[in-house]
Structure formats: structure tokens, C-alpha cells
Motif scaffolding. Sequence first.
Motif, short mmCIF file in Angstrom:
data_model
loop_
_atom_site.label_atom_id
_atom_site.label_comp_id
_atom_site.label_asym_id
_atom_site.label_seq_id
_atom_site.Cartn_x
_atom_site.Cartn_y
_atom_site.Cartn_z
N GLY A 148 0.86 -1.32 0.05
CA GLY A 148 -0.20 -0.04 0.08
C GLY A 148 0.84 1.23 0.00
O GLY A 148 0.36 2.52 0.11
N THR A 149 2.13 1.02 -0.08
CA THR A 149 2.96 2.31 -0.46
C THR A 149 2.95 2.91 -1.66
O THR A 149 2.29 2.46 -2.55
CB THR A 149 4.52 2.13 -0.06
OG1 THR A 149 4.85 1.26 -1.13
CG2 THR A 149 4.69 1.28 1.31
N SER A 150 3.59 4.16 -1.90
CA SER A 150 3.58 4.65 -3.17
C SER A 150 4.47 4.09 -4.11
O SER A 150 5.57 3.26 -3.44
CB SER A 150 3.88 6.23 -3.25
OG SER A 150 5.06 6.23 -2.53
N TYR A 151 4.78 4.30 -5.30
CA TYR A 151 5.87 3.42 -6.03
C TYR A 151 7.16 3.98 -5.65
O TYR A 151 8.01 3.39 -5.55
CB TYR A 151 5.50 3.89 -7.74
CG TYR A 151 6.68 3.44 -8.45
CD1 TYR A 151 6.80 2.03 -9.00
CD2 TYR A 151 7.51 4.26 -9.12
CE1 TYR A 151 7.89 1.67 -9.69
CE2 TYR A 151 8.48 3.68 -9.84
CZ TYR A 151 8.73 2.60 -10.14
OH TYR A 151 9.60 2.35 -10.94
N PHE A 152 7.32 5.27 -5.44
CA PHE A 152 8.49 5.82 -4.98
C PHE A 152 8.99 5.33 -3.74
O PHE A 152 10.14 4.80 -3.58
CB PHE A 152 8.13 7.47 -4.97
CG PHE A 152 9.62 8.05 -4.33
CD1 PHE A 152 10.43 8.48 -5.03
CD2 PHE A 152 9.51 8.35 -3.04
CE1 PHE A 152 11.59 9.24 -4.57
CE2 PHE A 152 10.83 9.24 -2.36
CZ PHE A 152 11.66 9.44 -3.10
N THR A 153 8.23 5.29 -2.75
CA THR A 153 8.46 4.70 -1.54
C THR A 153 9.07 3.37 -1.71
O THR A 153 9.82 2.77 -1.13
CB THR A 153 7.36 4.68 -0.52
OG1 THR A 153 6.99 6.19 -0.35
CG2 THR A 153 7.65 4.20 0.92
N GLY A 154 8.19 2.40 -2.55
CA GLY A 154 8.65 1.05 -2.68
C GLY A 154 10.04 1.10 -3.34
O GLY A 154 10.64 -0.04 -2.97
N VAL A 155 10.40 1.75 -4.27
CA VAL A 155 11.53 1.65 -5.03
C VAL A 155 12.76 1.93 -4.07
O VAL A 155 13.50 1.18 -3.74
CB VAL A 155 11.77 2.68 -6.11
CG1 VAL A 155 13.08 3.12 -6.50
CG2 VAL A 155 10.84 2.23 -7.14
N VAL A 156 12.44 2.80 -3.09
CA VAL A 156 13.59 3.41 -2.14
C VAL A 156 13.61 2.18 -1.02
O VAL A 156 14.67 1.93 -0.43
CB VAL A 156 13.17 4.52 -1.35
CG1 VAL A 156 14.14 4.78 -0.26
CG2 VAL A 156 13.10 6.00 -2.38
N ALA A 157 12.50 1.90 -0.73
CA ALA A 157 12.54 0.69 0.43
C ALA A 157 13.18 -0.58 0.02
O ALA A 157 14.08 -1.16 0.76
CB ALA A 157 11.11 0.20 0.77
N ILE A 158 13.05 -1.12 -1.25
CA ILE A 158 13.55 -2.36 -1.66
C ILE A 158 14.88 -2.01 -2.11
O ILE A 158 15.99 -2.93 -1.66
CB ILE A 158 12.67 -2.81 -3.23
CG1 ILE A 158 13.14 -4.28 -3.13
CG2 ILE A 158 13.28 -2.03 -4.31
CD1 ILE A 158 12.64 -5.31 -2.34
N ALA A 159 15.33 -0.81 -2.42
CA ALA A 159 16.91 -0.51 -2.67
C ALA A 159 17.44 -0.64 -1.32
O ALA A 159 18.53 -0.79 -1.32
CB ALA A 159 16.95 0.83 -3.44
N ALA A 160 16.81 0.12 -0.14
CA ALA A 160 17.58 0.04 1.03
C ALA A 160 17.74 -1.33 1.60
O ALA A 160 18.71 -1.73 2.02
CB ALA A 160 16.75 0.86 2.15
N ILE A 161 16.78 -2.53 1.24
CA ILE A 161 16.89 -3.66 1.81
C ILE A 161 18.24 -4.23 1.13
O ILE A 161 18.77 -4.96 1.70
CB ILE A 161 15.48 -4.67 1.65
CG1 ILE A 161 14.71 -3.72 2.62
CG2 ILE A 161 15.93 -5.94 2.01
CD1 ILE A 161 13.04 -4.27 2.29
N ILE A 162 18.26 -4.00 -0.19
CA ILE A 162 19.13 -4.85 -1.12
C ILE A 162 20.52 -4.43 -0.45
O ILE A 162 21.30 -5.23 -0.36
CB ILE A 162 18.81 -4.95 -2.37
CG1 ILE A 162 17.57 -5.42 -3.04
CG2 ILE A 162 20.03 -5.38 -3.30
CD1 ILE A 162 16.99 -5.49 -4.23
N PHE A 163 20.45 -3.19 -0.35
CA PHE A 163 21.91 -2.50 -0.04
C PHE A 163 22.44 -2.96 1.37
O PHE A 163 23.28 -3.40 1.28
CB PHE A 163 21.60 -0.73 0.13
CG PHE A 163 22.71 -0.08 0.71
CD1 PHE A 163 24.00 0.18 -0.49
CD2 PHE A 163 22.92 0.18 1.93
CE1 PHE A 163 24.80 0.93 0.32
CE2 PHE A 163 23.89 0.94 2.47
CZ PHE A 163 25.21 1.19 1.54
#
Length: 516
Positions: A148-163
Motif C-alpha cells: 500500500g505504499t507509493s511507487y517511489f516509497t517502494g523503490v526506495v524501500a527495496i533499494a535500502a533492503i538490497i543495499f
Amino acid sequence: MSVIVYGLAAIVVVMLGVGLYVSKYINGDSVNYIIAGRGLILPLAAATLMAQSLDANATLGNTDLTASFGFWAGAALPIGLALCLFVTGLFFAKPMNRMDLVTLPDFYRRKYGRGVEVLASLIMVLSYAFLLAGNLVAGGYLFQTFVGTSYFTGVVAIAAIIFAYTIAGGLFAVAYTDVIQAFVALAGSLALVAFVAMNYGITIPEGMGPTALGQLTDPSKGAYVNLATIAALGLGDIVALDFMERVFAADDPETAQKACFIGSLGTLVIGIPFSMVALSAGSILQSMGVQAGEQAVLYVLLQNAVPPWLAALVLGGIVAASFSTGDGAILGTSSVIARNIGDIRVDEKTEADPTAADGGFFSHESDKLLKVTRMMAVPITLLGVFFALRVPATGMLLVLAFDIMFAGALVPLALGLYWPDVATTPAALASMISGSVTRLAFFVLIPVTYGYENTLLYVQNDVFTAAFDGIPTFIAPTVSLTVFLAVGYATRESYGVRSLDRQGQRTIVAGGDDDD
């Protein structure tokens, strides 16, 4: 929905936990961090190669393309990736593993010298920023759809997790989870196609199915794009940092070769069912009164048409594979920036000597390379986020990444190994520049790339229309090959060629001057 969210949360926690736990195996050594200490046994090596082909980028791109353009448009992704692993197993896995390389550009340095190493590194870093972006796009849509997040928030979140996962455990973090991930992905893929077949039936729209071979022969039905996709992935992916990392990490050449063959078969077995499901997605969602839109068809189908436990199983496999590919993209590019562009490396002679007291590496140099590699993960992750926000198209980003390497880096690798008599440094430089410039020029001059609008950088003109889409994939490497051969024959006597011994462990300059 809560079952799906909890399942995804569990996957994230497990991946981060494994990344932190196996970080102890790195032991301050960049070789352990980048290529898992060259000790992957066959199940680990095969699983981690397979995971590179089954990430959210490829899976979501597969289903989106199939639903929009037909079976061969989407299936071209797993077919191309499987072809790459098969060809790599036949011709490249054994000799490349035998060389004891740390990164792929190390080959270009040994064969052609420092200048070619840097140029190859720049091409690969650009390409892998697109590859990382494709996985972030898929992650962004996943978070948007199921959390239920925005697309922008989703991209940043998955990037932070992978990082976080990457800088913690490196390739060890991937290897220790990919066996489980491979089984989860296989179970999810087969269970999904079985559920759809039993409950909805496999519905193939006219002219969209596997027998519609016009998709491979008729340009008006997307033949150029579909064939270009198979070629870019099947050949361009050979020059892939993450694939080659895993080849280097296998414990011996035979393991590397067998892992490629197993990974190739697994990619087809898991990837093709997603194409079949995507063919039925439109009719299934229409019967339910659901609009899929232009992106994330698979996510919409999982959200609305299958039980939560099955959705969680399928998404779990996809997310785990995306961690693997995201790790490979960040790890590969950051190590290339540190080692091959920044020239932070161990002594080549010591590196090639397995009898050295420290296993062939100076620990203080490895520590420095490890530190800088982890630091370089920051700008690479940010660049991936930028591209993901500018070009939210999974399949296109996946193919474009390897299209660039197909154009600029494959010819010097293949001919450097198998046609060394013409493999001179000027030939490699001219080939890489001409191929890459040709491909990038077509990219900015054609309004669409693999069926998607070019929203990143397009120069409007009346010469190159959408009808040219797919053709540059074949033109650019042809230019690269032609230039390589012409310059190679013209300079091999005056300049000389570098040859490698059977293990690729040292460089011998035959004629000319050593400019390394």
C-alpha cells in the motif's frame, strides 16, 4: 492480504538475517566478499546462477510482455537467459574459472591492458545500473500493490533492503540462500500454472500463443524485438558481472560448467510457466471485473485471482531471487569501480600464486579493496534508484542492460579467448567504442525500446521511427566485430598481441610494447 504481507516480511527478515550471519565468513577479505572465496560447490553455484535469471525484473517483465504482446515477447526473457547459461557453459565457464579472476574486467586488463580494462568497466557499470533499476521497478510495484505504499516509497524501500543485504554478506549471503530460493521459485511457478489451469483454464488469445510463430518471423508482429531480446540476453548476458562472479566463485572449472547447464535448464522450467499464466491473465481478470493496467500484470493476478498462500509462495520466490540479482548488480559494479577503475588491487603475481602464505592475496590490500567496494555500493544504489524512477519498465531495462554489453564488450572477450592472433589492444578499444556508441546513438534516436516508450533520453527526429525497434541490437555488435577484425589485422604486426598461458595467469607480450 495480511498473509501475503507477512510472507514478504518473513522473506525480508530471513534475507537480512542470513546476510548479517554469513558476514563472519568474509573475514576481512575482498575475495571472500566478492566471489565467496572461490569455494561454491555445485548445488550452491547452480542455484545462484539460476536465481540470477529468475528475479522480479525477468519474471515481471516476462508476464507484462506476454500479456501485452504475446507468448514469444515474454518467453524471450527466460529463453534468452537460458541460452546465455548454456553458451557460457559450453565455451566460457571452464577457461574463465581457471583464470582465478576476481572481476570480469580483470580479463580485459590481462589480455589488453589498463585502458581496455577501464573502458570495459565503464560499459559494465552503466549496464548494471539499468539491471539494478529493473529489479527496483519490480520491487516498487510490489510494495505499491501489496503493502500500500507509493511507487517511489517502494523503490526506495527495496533499494535500502538490497543495499543492507549486500554490504553485510556479499556473495556469501546469496549463495547460502539461493538453494532454498530455487526450490521456492520452482514450487511457486509450477503451483501457479497448475492452479490457473485447474480453476480457470489456460486461455490463449488468438495470435498470442506459442504456435503464433509470426511473433518470430513477422516484423509487424514484433519479430525484430523478440529476436533482439533473445540475442541480447543469450549473448550479451555472457559478459555479465553477476553471472561471471558466480562462474569465478565455483570451486573448480568442471563445477562452473555443470552449474551453467543446470541453471539453464532451471531457468526454462521455472520461467516458461509464467508466460503461460500471463496468456490467461487478461481473461481471468476481465471475468472478475479487474483492470490490470499496463504494468505488473502478475501482481494484479496474484492479488485478485489466487489464494493468499499461493500468492505468498510465488512472491517469496521472486523477491528472494531479486535479492540475489540486486546483490549481484550492486556487488559487481561496486567491486569493478573499486578494483578496476580505482585500481585498488592486489599484486598480480602474488594473486596468481596459490602457494603464497596468505592464499595468494595480501591481506592489507584486500582489506582496502573490501572497504572501498562497500563504499561504492552507495552511489551505485542511488543510480539504480534514479533509473527506476525515470524508466519504470522491467523487461525493457533488463534487455537494455545486456544489449549495451552485447554491443560493446562481448567481441573482445570472445575473440580474446578464441581468436588471439588478431586480439590487439587497439582492436579491443576501437571495437568497444564503436559498438557502444552505435548502440547508444540508436537508443537516443529511436522513440521506443523493446516496445516501451523511451522516457529516459530521446532526441526527436523523422529518420528513425518505432519500426527500427530491435534492429540496433544486431547492428551494434556487427559494427563491433567488423571494427575489431579490421583493426586487429591492421595492428597485429606493428603493435603485437598479448597472449595468456593456459591458466590465464600471466600476460606475455608478443611484439610491440607493453603499455600496461
